[in-house]
Design a protein around this motif. Structure first.
Motif, PDB file in Angstrom:
ATOM      1  N   LYS A  64      14.990  29.404  77.920  1.00  0.00           N
ATOM      2  CA  LYS A  64      16.171  29.255  78.761  1.00  0.00           C
ATOM      3  C   LYS A  64      16.762  27.852  78.860  1.00  0.00           C
ATOM      4  N   THR A  75      22.986  30.460  72.027  1.00  0.00           N
ATOM      5  CA  THR A  75      21.527  30.665  71.716  1.00  0.00           C
ATOM      6  C   THR A  75      21.610  31.429  70.662  1.00  0.00           C
ATOM      7  N   THR A  77      19.188  34.144  68.808  1.00  0.00           N
ATOM      8  CA  THR A  77      17.962  34.964  68.802  1.00  0.00           C
ATOM      9  C   THR A  77      17.496  35.517  67.582  1.00  0.00           C
ATOM     10  N   LEU A 116      15.998  22.396  78.100  1.00  0.00           N
ATOM     11  CA  LEU A 116      15.652  23.950  78.117  1.00  0.00           C
ATOM     12  C   LEU A 116      14.172  24.058  78.562  1.00  0.00           C
TER      13      LEU A 116
END
Length: 172
Positions: A64, A75, A77, A116
Motif C-alpha cells: 500500500k 499502482t 498489479t 509504501l
C-alpha cells in the motif's frame, strides 16, 4: 592548500556516495510488515524529478503506497509467482508489482521521500539482500535508473547505479 583539496575531495565523495536512492530503514525481519521510505536526494543532472517508479520484488505482498500531496499515485498489479499466506488466514495470489508517483516536481536542489508499506513473506532469503529497483524520470526524457543488482557474491558498492537494498533478518 592540502586541507582545501582534501575537503573538496571528501565532499565530492560524500555527494557521489549519497547521490542514489536509498531506503531509510535498511534492515527488517521476514514474516512482518515493512515501511519502505525511499530517500530521493536529487533530480536528474540539474532537472527536477517528476516521476518516481518503484518495482516491488517478489515476496513483498500486500503493498500500500502513501499518497503525496501534489503527486498522482498509480499502482500496477499482477500475479505473484506463487500464493502467499497473509494475515488472518488470507492467501494472496496477486497484488501491487509497481508503484508510480508522477506529476509532482522534486527540484534537483532538494530531496524528498516516497513511502509504501508491505509485508515481507517468511520464505524470503535472509542470506541475500532484497532489492527494490527505482527509476526517477525527469522532463525531456532524462532518467536516473537505480536498478543495478549485484551478481551473487559481489558487492553493491561496486555498482554505478545500485537498486536500494534491504537486509532481511530472520523472523522474530
Amino acid at each position: 592548500m592540502k586541507t582545501i583539496v582534501l575537503g573538496a575531495a571528501l565532499a565530492a565523495f560524500a555527494t557521489a556516495a549519497s547521490a542514489h536512492v536509498t531506503l531509510e530503514t535498511r534492515e527488517a525481519p521476514v514474516g512482518a510488515s515493512y515501511k519502505a521510505v525511499f530517500k530521493t536526494p536529487h533530480g536528474c543532472k540539474g532537472a527536477p524529478t517528476n516521476v518516481v517508479r518503484v518495482k516491488i520484488p517478489e515476496g513483498v505482498i500486500g503493498v500500500k503506497p502513501m499518497p503525496k500531496p501534489g503527486w498522482k499515485l498509480e499502482t500496477v498489479t499482477g500475479k505473484y509467482a506463487r500464493a502467499y499466506p497473509y494475515y488472518h488466514g488470507v492467501t494472496l495470489t496477486e497484488g501491487v508489482t509497481e508503484v508510480i508517483w508522477s506529476g509532482g516536481e522534486l527540484p534537483d536542489a532538494f530531496y524528498d521521500e516516497f513511502v509504501l508499506q508491505g509485508f515481507l513473506t517468511k520464505d524470503l532469503n535472509t542470506e541475500a539482500p532484497l532489492y527494490f529497483p527505482v527509476v526517477q524520470e525527469c522532463p525531456g526524457g532524462a532518467a536516473a535508473r537505480w536498478i543495478e543488482i549485484p551478481a551473487a557474491g559481489a558487492s553493491a558498492s561496486e555498482l554505478e547505479a545500485p537498486a536500494p537494498a534491504l537486509k532481511l533478518l530472520p523472523a522474530r
